[in-house]
Design an enzyme around this catalytic site. Structure first.
Site, PDB file in Angstrom:
ATOM      1  N   GLY A 130       2.343   1.944  10.583  1.00 57.90           N
ATOM      2  CA  GLY A 130       3.266   3.071  10.446  1.00 57.90           C
ATOM      3  C   GLY A 130       3.919   3.492  11.750  1.00 57.90           C
ATOM      4  O   GLY A 130       4.531   4.560  11.836  1.00 57.90           O
ATOM      5  N   GLU A 156      -5.299  -5.447  10.315  1.00 51.42           N
ATOM      6  CA  GLU A 156      -4.299  -4.402  10.547  1.00 51.42           C
ATOM      7  C   GLU A 156      -4.590  -3.711  11.878  1.00 51.42           C
ATOM      8  O   GLU A 156      -5.431  -2.806  11.942  1.00 51.42           O
ATOM      9  CB  GLU A 156      -4.370  -3.355   9.434  1.00 51.42           C
ATOM     10  CG  GLU A 156      -4.026  -3.894   8.066  1.00 51.42           C
ATOM     11  CD  GLU A 156      -3.374  -2.825   7.208  1.00 51.42           C
ATOM     12  OE1 GLU A 156      -2.259  -3.067   6.750  1.00 51.42           O
ATOM     13  OE2 GLU A 156      -3.956  -1.743   7.027  1.00 51.42           O
ATOM     14  N   HIS A 171      -9.478   0.834   4.920  1.00 51.96           N
ATOM     15  CA  HIS A 171      -8.188   1.021   5.595  1.00 51.96           C
ATOM     16  C   HIS A 171      -8.413   1.942   6.800  1.00 51.96           C
ATOM     17  O   HIS A 171      -9.257   2.837   6.755  1.00 51.96           O
ATOM     18  CB  HIS A 171      -7.169   1.644   4.618  1.00 51.96           C
ATOM     19  CG  HIS A 171      -5.773   1.638   5.166  1.00 51.96           C
ATOM     20  ND1 HIS A 171      -5.336   2.573   6.066  1.00 51.96           N
ATOM     21  CD2 HIS A 171      -4.718   0.803   4.953  1.00 51.96           C
ATOM     22  CE1 HIS A 171      -4.075   2.311   6.376  1.00 51.96           C
ATOM     23  NE2 HIS A 171      -3.677   1.235   5.716  1.00 51.96           N
ATOM     24  N   GLY A 182       2.896  -1.244   4.218  1.00 50.30           N
ATOM     25  CA  GLY A 182       2.898   0.186   3.907  1.00 50.30           C
ATOM     26  C   GLY A 182       4.318   0.644   3.609  1.00 50.30           C
ATOM     27  O   GLY A 182       4.836   0.484   2.503  1.00 50.30           O
ATOM     28  N   GLY A 183       4.967   1.197   4.621  1.00 47.57           N
ATOM     29  CA  GLY A 183       6.289   1.805   4.464  1.00 47.57           C
ATOM     30  C   GLY A 183       7.283   0.960   3.667  1.00 47.57           C
ATOM     31  O   GLY A 183       7.921   1.462   2.727  1.00 47.57           O
ATOM     32  N   ASN A 212       0.857  -1.189   0.000  1.00 47.86           N
ATOM     33  CA  ASN A 212       0.000   0.000   0.000  1.00 47.86           C
ATOM     34  C   ASN A 212       0.896   1.244   0.000  1.00 47.86           C
ATOM     35  O   ASN A 212       1.501   1.563   1.018  1.00 47.86           O
ATOM     36  CB  ASN A 212      -0.891  -0.030   1.255  1.00 47.86           C
ATOM     37  CG  ASN A 212      -1.685   1.256   1.415  1.00 47.86           C
ATOM     38  OD1 ASN A 212      -1.822   2.032   0.473  1.00 47.86           O
ATOM     39  ND2 ASN A 212      -2.210   1.470   2.619  1.00 47.86           N
ATOM     40  N   TRP A 213       0.964   1.891  -1.147  1.00 47.10           N
ATOM     41  CA  TRP A 213       1.871   3.044  -1.266  1.00 47.10           C
ATOM     42  C   TRP A 213       1.302   4.294  -0.618  1.00 47.10           C
ATOM     43  O   TRP A 213       1.983   5.316  -0.523  1.00 47.10           O
ATOM     44  CB  TRP A 213       2.170   3.342  -2.737  1.00 47.10           C
ATOM     45  CG  TRP A 213       2.908   2.255  -3.463  1.00 47.10           C
ATOM     46  CD1 TRP A 213       3.353   1.061  -2.940  1.00 47.10           C
ATOM     47  CD2 TRP A 213       3.287   2.252  -4.840  1.00 47.10           C
ATOM     48  NE1 TRP A 213       3.979   0.325  -3.906  1.00 47.10           N
ATOM     49  CE2 TRP A 213       3.959   1.034  -5.093  1.00 47.10           C
ATOM     50  CE3 TRP A 213       3.135   3.159  -5.882  1.00 47.10           C
ATOM     51  CZ2 TRP A 213       4.472   0.703  -6.350  1.00 47.10           C
ATOM     52  CZ3 TRP A 213       3.630   2.834  -7.137  1.00 47.10           C
ATOM     53  CH2 TRP A 213       4.300   1.621  -7.355  1.00 47.10           C
ATOM     54  N   LYS A 214       0.043   4.241  -0.230  1.00 45.99           N
ATOM     55  CA  LYS A 214      -0.624   5.415   0.362  1.00 45.99           C
ATOM     56  C   LYS A 214      -0.439   6.633  -0.549  1.00 45.99           C
ATOM     57  O   LYS A 214      -0.346   6.482  -1.764  1.00 45.99           O
ATOM     58  CB  LYS A 214      -0.103   5.680   1.771  1.00 45.99           C
ATOM     59  CG  LYS A 214      -0.075   4.437   2.640  1.00 45.99           C
ATOM     60  CD  LYS A 214       0.084   4.764   4.078  1.00 45.99           C
ATOM     61  CE  LYS A 214       0.332   3.489   4.853  1.00 45.99           C
ATOM     62  NZ  LYS A 214       0.082   3.623   6.272  1.00 45.99           N
ATOM     63  N   SER A 227       3.457  -2.446  10.204  1.00 47.14           N
ATOM     64  CA  SER A 227       4.916  -2.409  10.370  1.00 47.14           C
ATOM     65  C   SER A 227       5.594  -3.738  10.050  1.00 47.14           C
ATOM     66  O   SER A 227       6.529  -4.152  10.722  1.00 47.14           O
ATOM     67  CB  SER A 227       5.288  -1.936  11.786  1.00 47.14           C
ATOM     68  OG  SER A 227       4.806  -0.622  12.011  1.00 47.14           O
ATOM     69  N   GLU A 243      -6.920   4.389   7.842  1.00 47.28           N
ATOM     70  CA  GLU A 243      -6.786   5.832   7.552  1.00 47.28           C
ATOM     71  C   GLU A 243      -8.060   6.365   6.901  1.00 47.28           C
ATOM     72  O   GLU A 243      -8.435   7.521   7.111  1.00 47.28           O
ATOM     73  CB  GLU A 243      -5.543   6.056   6.671  1.00 47.28           C
ATOM     74  CG  GLU A 243      -4.259   5.857   7.482  1.00 47.28           C
ATOM     75  CD  GLU A 243      -3.061   5.365   6.684  1.00 47.28           C
ATOM     76  OE1 GLU A 243      -3.069   5.471   5.442  1.00 47.28           O
ATOM     77  OE2 GLU A 243      -2.109   4.855   7.316  1.00 47.28           O
TER      78      GLU A 243
END
Ligand code: PEP
Length: 248
Positions: A171, A165, A93, A231-232, A9-11, A210, A95
């Site tokens: 993150g 998640e 998600h 993510g990251g 997930n590149w956000k 993470s 967010e």
């Protein structure tokens, strides 16, 4: 045997240059046996589809509208995403839930649109730290999963991927231990098993929060963890592929 799925997930990160660099680097390395999937931001979907045209790496969108079409300025429909050539759509998600007040009912409506467009919804569930500390983890994820189980048909549910998640792990550098994650995954699978055992045995449950190359193998070897939502670490080709290899 469920094939592992490792999704990035590149956000809201990237540029055309970054997309080119990242995907070309991924393509230049040996692909892991796990299925890889990337969720670029909308403006880069076309570019990613072109760059990955000859590869096995799947492409998904990070969200879609609950509406089919019409006067919904700024929205993107599942139908448009299918037309573009994506295969998956990320939904619910944390967010989106946090910054856009997305509810479980809304996530269900979006999932129906995604399925109607013949795409695969990847639906995120997970508790906050306060909820975990209050012992409410199972209650929260059950509440998030229930509308899908109650309102989708068995044929529709067969296409759904669930991503667990924990919000406190996204993150933050904090990761659920393999045992903590496994416990929730096993619980989620048992909930689906009450509807249909065969479906539960086939459904993919990804862990996200993470996940990095150094903790991926211990998470991904757990019996009910079928892959990761990253993510990251998905913004770095080496790290993302290392997680893909850890899933083998
Ligand atoms: C995510 O964005 O879904 C996620 C899990 O992020 P990170 O891996 O950075 O925690």
């Amino acid at each position: 045997m469920r094939q592992k799925l490792v999704a990035g997930n590149w956000k809201m990160h990237g540029s055309q240059q970054m997309v080119k660099h990242l995907l070309e680097k991924m393509l230049s390395q040996q692909a892991p046996s796990a299925k890889l999937l990337v969720f670029p931001p909308y403006p880069y979907l076309s570019q990613a589809i072109q760059l990955l045209a000859k590869s096995e790496i799947g492409i998904g969108a990070q969200d879609c509208s609950q509406a089919d079409e019409g006067a919904y300025t700024g929205e993107v429909s599942a139908k448009m995403l299918a037309d573009l050539g994506v295969s998956h759509v990320l939904l619910g998600h944390s967010e989106r839930r946090q910054y856009h007040a997305e509810t479980d009912a809304l996530v269900l409506e979006k999932a129906k649109r995604v399925l109607a467009a013949d795409l695969i919804p990847v639906v995120c569930v997970g508790e906050t730290l306060a909820q975990r500390e209050a012992g409410e983890t199972n209650k929260v994820v059950l509440q998030q999963l229930t509308p899908l189980i109650e309102k989708l048909t068995l044929a529709q549910l067969q296409k759904v991927v669930v991503a667990y998640e924990p919000v406190w792990a996204i993150g933050t550098g904090l990761t659920a231990t393999p045992e903590q994650a496994q416990e929730v995954h096993a619980f989620l699978r048992s909930v689906v098993a009450k509807v249909d055992k065969e479906l539960a045995a086939k459904m993919l449950f990804l862990y996200g929060g993470s996940m990095k190359p150094d903790n991926a193998a211990s998470l991904l070897k757990m019996p009910d963890i079928d892959g990761g939502l990253i993510g990251g670490a998905s913004l770095d080709a080496d790290q993302f592929l290392a997680i893909g290899k850890a899933a083998e």
